[in-house]
Design a protein around this motif. Structure first.
Motif, mmCIF file in Angstrom:
data_model
loop_
_atom_site.group_PDB
_atom_site.id
_atom_site.type_symbol
_atom_site.label_atom_id
_atom_site.label_comp_id
_atom_site.label_asym_id
_atom_site.label_seq_id
_atom_site.Cartn_x
_atom_site.Cartn_y
_atom_site.Cartn_z
ATOM 1 N N ILE A 42 -5.279 -1.070 3.775
ATOM 2 C CA ILE A 42 -6.429 -0.196 3.537
ATOM 3 C C ILE A 42 -7.680 -0.927 4.020
ATOM 4 N N PRO A 43 -8.612 -0.255 4.686
ATOM 5 C CA PRO A 43 -9.854 -0.931 5.110
ATOM 6 C C PRO A 43 -10.541 -1.634 3.941
ATOM 7 N N GLY A 44 -10.863 -2.911 4.143
ATOM 8 C CA GLY A 44 -11.501 -3.708 3.100
ATOM 9 C C GLY A 44 -10.539 -4.474 2.226
ATOM 10 N N GLN A 45 -9.252 -4.199 2.352
ATOM 11 C CA GLN A 45 -8.230 -4.915 1.577
ATOM 12 C C GLN A 45 -8.164 -6.371 2.014
ATOM 13 N N THR A 46 -8.082 -7.300 1.027
ATOM 14 C CA THR A 46 -8.029 -8.730 1.357
ATOM 15 C C THR A 46 -6.756 -9.408 0.870
ATOM 16 N N GLU A 47 -6.070 -8.847 -0.126
ATOM 17 C CA GLU A 47 -4.882 -9.520 -0.672
ATOM 18 C C GLU A 47 -3.972 -8.484 -1.315
ATOM 19 N N ILE A 48 -2.665 -8.705 -1.171
ATOM 20 C CA ILE A 48 -1.647 -7.902 -1.844
ATOM 21 C C ILE A 48 -0.685 -8.864 -2.531
ATOM 22 N N ALA A 49 -0.435 -8.649 -3.824
ATOM 23 C CA ALA A 49 0.478 -9.505 -4.575
ATOM 24 C C ALA A 49 1.374 -8.632 -5.453
ATOM 25 N N PRO A 50 2.649 -8.442 -5.068
ATOM 26 C CA PRO A 50 3.547 -7.642 -5.898
ATOM 27 C C PRO A 50 4.065 -8.432 -7.095
ATOM 28 N N GLY A 51 4.241 -7.750 -8.228
ATOM 29 C CA GLY A 51 4.839 -8.336 -9.419
ATOM 30 C C GLY A 51 6.147 -7.636 -9.745
ATOM 31 N N LEU A 52 6.635 -7.835 -10.963
ATOM 32 C CA LEU A 52 7.907 -7.241 -11.353
ATOM 33 C C LEU A 52 7.838 -5.722 -11.369
ATOM 34 N N GLY A 53 6.695 -5.160 -11.755
ATOM 35 C CA GLY A 53 6.565 -3.715 -11.792
ATOM 36 C C GLY A 53 5.175 -3.236 -11.447
ATOM 37 N N SER A 54 4.459 -4.029 -10.679
ATOM 38 C CA SER A 54 3.075 -3.698 -10.339
ATOM 39 C C SER A 54 2.698 -4.369 -9.025
ATOM 40 N N ARG A 58 -6.566 -6.774 -3.901
ATOM 41 C CA ARG A 58 -7.956 -7.254 -3.935
ATOM 42 C C ARG A 58 -8.669 -6.770 -2.685
ATOM 43 N N PHE A 59 -9.991 -6.540 -2.831
ATOM 44 C CA PHE A 59 -10.764 -5.987 -1.718
ATOM 45 C C PHE A 59 -12.096 -6.710 -1.590
ATOM 46 N N ASP A 60 -12.681 -6.592 -0.421
ATOM 47 C CA ASP A 60 -13.978 -7.197 -0.101
ATOM 48 C C ASP A 60 -15.073 -6.233 -0.530
ATOM 49 N N ARG A 61 -15.846 -6.612 -1.529
ATOM 50 C CA ARG A 61 -16.881 -5.726 -2.084
ATOM 51 C C ARG A 61 -18.025 -5.479 -1.091
ATOM 52 N N LEU A 62 -18.152 -6.330 -0.066
ATOM 53 C CA LEU A 62 -19.186 -6.118 0.946
ATOM 54 C C LEU A 62 -18.715 -5.155 2.043
ATOM 55 N N ALA A 63 -17.414 -4.894 2.086
ATOM 56 C CA ALA A 63 -16.864 -4.055 3.143
ATOM 57 C C ALA A 63 -16.439 -2.674 2.657
ATOM 58 N N THR A 64 -16.241 -2.519 1.357
ATOM 59 C CA THR A 64 -15.761 -1.241 0.827
ATOM 60 C C THR A 64 -16.166 -1.117 -0.629
ATOM 61 N N HIS A 65 -15.820 0.003 -1.238
ATOM 62 C CA HIS A 65 -16.120 0.253 -2.650
ATOM 63 C C HIS A 65 -14.828 0.566 -3.390
#
Length: 239
Positions: A42-54, A58-65
């Motif tokens: 997604i535009p502005g996305q900076t990190e993806i971390a999968p868990g057991l059920g989630s 994380r996103f860049d607050r200067l690039a998106t809302h």
């Protein structure tokens, strides 16, 4: 499975929670979403971390809302989820019991099996990487049959070595680094799922499968002495 919750997490995070208790369906949904967001961010996305059920995004607050992130996530979640295109399968030598698996006898008694039967069952099972966590690259593996639903230890073991194979709650954790733990130690491998100083520091990925194959204590000691993070493991790729 119900529609996932989208929860604000700090100033720059969104938690996509598929369930509050473990289920294979929630785990698969989290892995599929994480794979999709990794391959098509997604535009502005900076990190993806999968868990057991989630999944944590994380996103860049200067690039998106946050509102834009939530709208994009709702659109993604409304579309059919597809599995990752390729999966790794690992075969990992390991020794069990003795000083390498000090809690094997207790775990077998809790499962109502002999030590030999419990390890034979474990080594005949393809375990799926459910999530990585607690330490970099450290896999939670499962899930095992109901008789593996044993609680954590009542007190922490002060230290288990890297490569220690532990169990609780129908899961296996393969320790990536020396650590205290409340999980029961069954054995040890020379495989290192995380090594910072290599070109491929994270060897395992959520969705991978692995199977342990029995080896002698001497064999595992020799593999550890060689210092190869693969520790005699064999990797294959499944489409």
């Amino acid at each position: 499975m119900n529609q996932p919750e989208l929860l604000a997490l700090g100033l720059d995070g969104v938690l996509i929670r598929f369930a509050t208790a473990y289920s294979d369906a929630a785990n698969s949904a989290a892995q599929h979403l994480a794979a999709a967001l990794t391959s098509d961010p997604i535009p502005g996305q900076t990190e993806i971390a999968p868990g057991l059920g989630s999944v944590l995004l994380r996103f860049d607050r200067l690039a998106t809302h946050r509102a834009d992130i939530l709208a994009a996530l709702q659109h993604r979640l409304a579309a059919p989820q597809t599995a990752p295109s390729a999966t790794q399968h690992w075969t990992i030598p390991a020794c069990f019991g003795g000083t390498a698996g000090a809690d094997l006898a207790e775990a077998a008694a809790l499962a109502g099996r002999t030590e030999e039967a419990l390890i034979s069952e474990l080594c005949a099972t393809d375990l799926r990487v459910l999530a990585l966590g607690f330490a970099p690259g450290q896999p939670y593996l499962g899930t095992l049959p109901e008789h593996w639903q044993m609680p954590r230890l009542p007190a922490l073991t002060p230290r288990v070595e890297a490569g220690t194979i532990t169990t609780a709650l129908r899961q296996i954790v393969l320790f990536a680094a020396p650590s205290p733990t409340g999980w029961r130690a069954l054995g040890r491998s020379a495989f290192r799922p995380f090594t910072a100083a290599t070109a491929e520091p994270f060897l395992l990925r959520p969705g991978d499968t692995l199977r342990f194959t029995p080896a002698s204590v001497e064999d595992i000691a020799g593999l550890i002495e060689k210092g190869d993070p693969l520790g005699g493991a064999v990797r294959s790729f499944l489409k």
